[in-house]
Design an enzyme around this catalytic site. Sequence first.
Site, short mmCIF file in Angstrom:
data_model
loop_
_atom_site.label_atom_id
_atom_site.label_comp_id
_atom_site.label_asym_id
_atom_site.label_seq_id
_atom_site.Cartn_x
_atom_site.Cartn_y
_atom_site.Cartn_z
N PHE A 70 -35.50 25.35 12.58
CA PHE A 70 -34.97 25.45 11.21
C PHE A 70 -33.45 25.27 11.19
CE2 PHE A 70 -38.44 28.20 9.00
CZ PHE A 70 -39.29 27.12 9.03
N HIS B 108 -45.58 35.70 13.92
CA HIS B 108 -45.72 35.00 12.64
C HIS B 108 -47.04 34.24 12.52
CE1 HIS B 108 -41.05 35.23 12.28
NE2 HIS B 108 -41.64 36.35 11.94
P1 NAD Z 1 -34.21 28.95 14.06
O1 NAD Z 1 -34.46 27.54 13.68
O2 NAD Z 1 -33.62 29.85 13.07
O3 NAD Z 1 -33.25 28.97 15.34
C1 NAD Z 1 -33.51 28.19 16.46
C2 NAD Z 1 -32.40 28.46 17.46
O4 NAD Z 1 -32.74 27.85 18.69
C3 NAD Z 1 -31.05 27.89 17.01
O5 NAD Z 1 -30.08 28.87 17.27
C4 NAD Z 1 -30.90 26.67 17.91
O6 NAD Z 1 -29.56 26.38 18.22
C5 NAD Z 1 -31.63 27.09 19.15
N1 NAD Z 1 -32.21 25.99 19.93
C6 NAD Z 1 -32.76 24.84 19.48
N2 NAD Z 1 -33.23 24.12 20.50
C7 NAD Z 1 -32.97 24.84 21.63
C8 NAD Z 1 -33.21 24.62 23.00
N3 NAD Z 1 -33.81 23.51 23.46
N4 NAD Z 1 -32.80 25.56 23.88
C9 NAD Z 1 -32.15 26.68 23.46
N5 NAD Z 1 -31.90 26.94 22.17
C10 NAD Z 1 -32.31 26.03 21.26
O7 NAD Z 1 -35.58 29.51 14.64
P2 NAD Z 1 -36.14 31.00 14.69
O8 NAD Z 1 -35.06 31.94 15.08
O9 NAD Z 1 -37.38 30.95 15.48
O10 NAD Z 1 -36.49 31.33 13.15
C11 NAD Z 1 -37.13 30.38 12.32
C12 NAD Z 1 -38.49 30.78 11.77
O11 NAD Z 1 -39.29 29.60 11.51
C13 NAD Z 1 -39.32 31.54 12.75
O12 NAD Z 1 -40.22 32.34 12.08
C14 NAD Z 1 -40.05 30.43 13.47
O13 NAD Z 1 -41.22 30.83 14.05
C15 NAD Z 1 -40.38 29.45 12.38
N6 NAD Z 1 -40.49 28.08 12.95
C16 NAD Z 1 -41.43 27.86 13.91
C17 NAD Z 1 -41.55 26.62 14.53
C18 NAD Z 1 -42.61 26.45 15.59
O14 NAD Z 1 -43.65 27.10 15.57
N7 NAD Z 1 -42.35 25.60 16.60
C19 NAD Z 1 -40.69 25.58 14.16
C20 NAD Z 1 -39.73 25.83 13.14
C21 NAD Z 1 -39.63 27.10 12.56
#
Ligand code: NAD
Length: 241
Positions: free
Chosen positions: A34, A122
Amino acid sequence: METIETLQQYVDQSSRIVFFGGAGVSTESGIKDFRGVDGLYHLKYKYNPETILSRSFFQQHPEEFFEFYQDKIVQPTLQAQPNTAHHKLAQLEQVGKLTAVITQNIDGLHQMAGSKNVLELHGSIHRNYCASCGKKYPLETVSQAQGIPRCQCGGIIRPDVVLYEEPLDESIISKTIQAISQADLLIVGGTSLTVYPAASFLDFYQGDRLALINLNVTSYDSKASLTINGKIGEVLGQIHV
Ligand code: NAD
Ligand code: ZN
């Protein structure tokens, strides 16, 4: 790198490791987060992701909800494979050093990599149910639906994910708190730690080894005993199990 060596020492000396992660764990698998630089927040979309993925939006605009959900969440996840971070965590559990993976992700990639004790704060896109009669459906029913996925009874089939404005599952919360409070090493990675109450569970950690792996600074950096600015797959890939 000195910090990787420190993380290796932490891992070598621990037997109740808990990993707590978020969307950043899956970006190296091709699923957008996100708030990262390439995240869904930066899309030119009419609403921001958290508005669309909220209970009230789902109820008021199911068509737009499913359009976004299919396009930005389901389809990218169907293409995705676990990356080095998922695999390394599964290995750590297999050798008896890691007790739980706690994830905010809904993509199921930790299980696909072989992790067994995955606490999905979640929920998961892989579980779906009719909002009217409760009948369960696999992801395929949702991914193949045109528009709003419908149950045989006419109800809307929704994913078993926690939408914004919805509470977390109590039993997952208590397992999460238990795992974190008993951990001897807490590794936190790929999460902005801005989504609550998920982020607040870190406060139950009682140990003195807290490793944070993220591409950018988070509000917990000052509480960490080790911070590594890097890609989580690349970082964990250098750790020997
Ligand atoms: P977020 O998007 O708020 O934050 C992601 C963080 O990870 C950022 O700080 C970013 O800089 C960092 N990041 C990105 N790629 C990285 C990498 N390769 N190595 C290290 N750091 C990295 O995500 P959040 O804190 O999980 O909160 C968002 C909400 O949305 C959560 O509930 C999440 O589960 C959900 N969401 C889930 C998915 C999924 O299931 N894959 C995808 C998008 C959002
Ligand atoms: Zn039904």
